[in-house]
Design a protein around this motif. Structure first.
Motif, PDB file in Angstrom:
ATOM      1  N   VAL A  23      11.483  -1.819  12.151  1.00 29.44           N
ATOM      2  CA  VAL A  23      11.772  -1.407  10.374  1.00 29.44           C
ATOM      3  C   VAL A  23      11.454  -2.638   9.888  1.00 29.44           C
ATOM      4  CG1 VAL A  23      13.539  -0.884   8.967  1.00 29.44           C
ATOM      5  CG2 VAL A  23      13.398   0.243  11.207  1.00 29.44           C
ATOM      6  N   PHE A  24      10.778  -2.466   8.886  1.00 34.30           N
ATOM      7  CA  PHE A  24      10.382  -3.939   7.822  1.00 34.30           C
ATOM      8  C   PHE A  24      10.715  -3.166   6.561  1.00 34.30           C
ATOM      9  CE2 PHE A  24       7.906  -6.954   5.443  1.00 34.30           C
ATOM     10  CZ  PHE A  24       8.128  -8.021   6.276  1.00 34.30           C
ATOM     11  N   SER A  25      12.038  -3.539   6.080  1.00 33.83           N
ATOM     12  CA  SER A  25      12.467  -2.939   4.776  1.00 33.83           C
ATOM     13  C   SER A  25      11.948  -3.749   3.575  1.00 33.83           C
ATOM     14  CB  SER A  25      14.093  -2.711   5.205  1.00 33.83           C
ATOM     15  OG  SER A  25      14.541  -4.011   5.178  1.00 33.83           O
ATOM     16  N   LEU A  26      11.613  -4.963   3.869  1.00 31.24           N
ATOM     17  CA  LEU A  26      11.297  -5.779   2.716  1.00 31.24           C
ATOM     18  C   LEU A  26      10.029  -5.571   2.105  1.00 31.24           C
ATOM     19  CD1 LEU A  26      12.961  -9.059   3.830  1.00 31.24           C
ATOM     20  CD2 LEU A  26      13.961  -7.422   2.424  1.00 31.24           C
ATOM     21  N   GLU A  27       9.808  -5.815   0.826  1.00 32.70           N
ATOM     22  CA  GLU A  27       8.328  -5.961   0.253  1.00 32.70           C
ATOM     23  C   GLU A  27       7.340  -6.529   1.193  1.00 32.70           C
ATOM     24  OE1 GLU A  27       6.265  -7.789  -3.763  1.00 32.70           O
ATOM     25  OE2 GLU A  27       8.132  -7.736  -3.671  1.00 32.70           O
ATOM     26  N   LEU A  28       6.209  -6.136   1.231  1.00 33.06           N
ATOM     27  CA  LEU A  28       5.073  -6.738   2.094  1.00 33.06           C
ATOM     28  C   LEU A  28       4.699  -7.923   1.388  1.00 33.06           C
ATOM     29  CD1 LEU A  28       3.287  -3.624   3.556  1.00 33.06           C
ATOM     30  CD2 LEU A  28       4.733  -5.426   4.697  1.00 33.06           C
TER      31      LEU A  28
END
Length: 260
Positions: A23-28
């Protein structure tokens, strides 16, 4: 190796063979994605480093930055000669974007790294010599890697160079044992010395033995005008910890010289 997939929320996880979902929930960050083909994308070299930052220590990450910005790629017990995937400037720009978003991870490794290293051994030499003393290195200025020195009508490439001090350090691998290579090395040494360079050499056996590495660093420091360090017990412990990371895995030197 499994294919690693990113999703932006836990509910988006799916599980099937050959994959690992994170899970990478922040803005790319800007510059995170490379579009390879229609409908196919992959993380950029800089994004790959960011993802690895949560899995490895700062010295291992610095080695990876050096590899991504270097002229080689590890392959089994050896390595291939390849163009750089990225540069310290590009990684630095990405770090600024990452820090703007409040993401941790890359600054410490970037501040240790060099670019244009041509082998894992050269990377290890550069980091051992230039990492700060409080972290177990010798605290010498960071070198320029594979720096070209003009001599007369020709030029020579130095493995590690400090042009402002006219000092060079050459790594002598097992590949330097042939008669032809030894002759070429002598010619290069004579030419660089005629141009006013102090040239030193270091080999695998020097790096494997701590006191021999101390000796090389002491002579190099004297040439660069850096005062010697009297090693304390605490410093020795930091040295050993650093060496365990930087010198692991490349002693075989079974280099595969193939241009990618």
């Amino acid at each position: 190796e499994p294919l690693e997939l990113l999703v932006n929320r836990a509910q988006g996880r799916r599980y099937f063979g050959g994959t690992r979902v994170r899970v990478f929930s922040l803005e790319l960050p800007e510059g995170s994605i490379c579009h390879i083909d229609s409908g196919l994308a992959a993380p950029s070299p800089e994004m790959t480093l960011l993802l690895l930052a949560s899995q490895v220590g700062v010295f291992s990450l610095a080695q990876l930055v050096c590899e991504f910005c270097g002229l080689y790629s590890l392959e089994g017990a050896g390595f291939f000669n390849v163009p750089p995937l990225t540069s310290l400037l590009s990684v630095g720009d990405f770090v600024l974007e990452v820090e703007r978003l409040g993401l941790p991870g890359l600054r410490g490794a970037l501040d240790l790294s060099v670019e244009r290293s041509a082998s894992p051994a050269e990377t290890a030499c550069a980091l051992l010599m230039s990492v700060s003393r409080r972290r177990g290195g010798y605290g010498l200025p960071r070198p320029q890697m594979n720096y070209t020195v003009a001599v007369g009508s020709g030029s020579y490439v130095c493995d590690l160079a400090w042009p402002g001090k006219r000092v060079a350090l050459e790594y002598q691998s097992d590949l330097h044992g042939s008669t032809v290579r030894q002759s070429a090395d002598r010619t290069k040494l004579n030419a660089l010395q005629s141009a006013g360079y102090t040239v030193m050499q270091v080999g695998k056996e020097d790096l494997k033995r701590l006191k021999r590495t101390d000796g090389v660093a002491s002579l190099l420091g004297a040439a660069l005008g850096v005062s010697p360090l009297r090693p304390s017990e605490a410093f020795r412990r930091r040295q050993i910890d650093l060496r365990k990371v930087l010198l692991a895995g490349w002693w075989g030197e079974g280099a595969q010289r193939k241009t990618g």
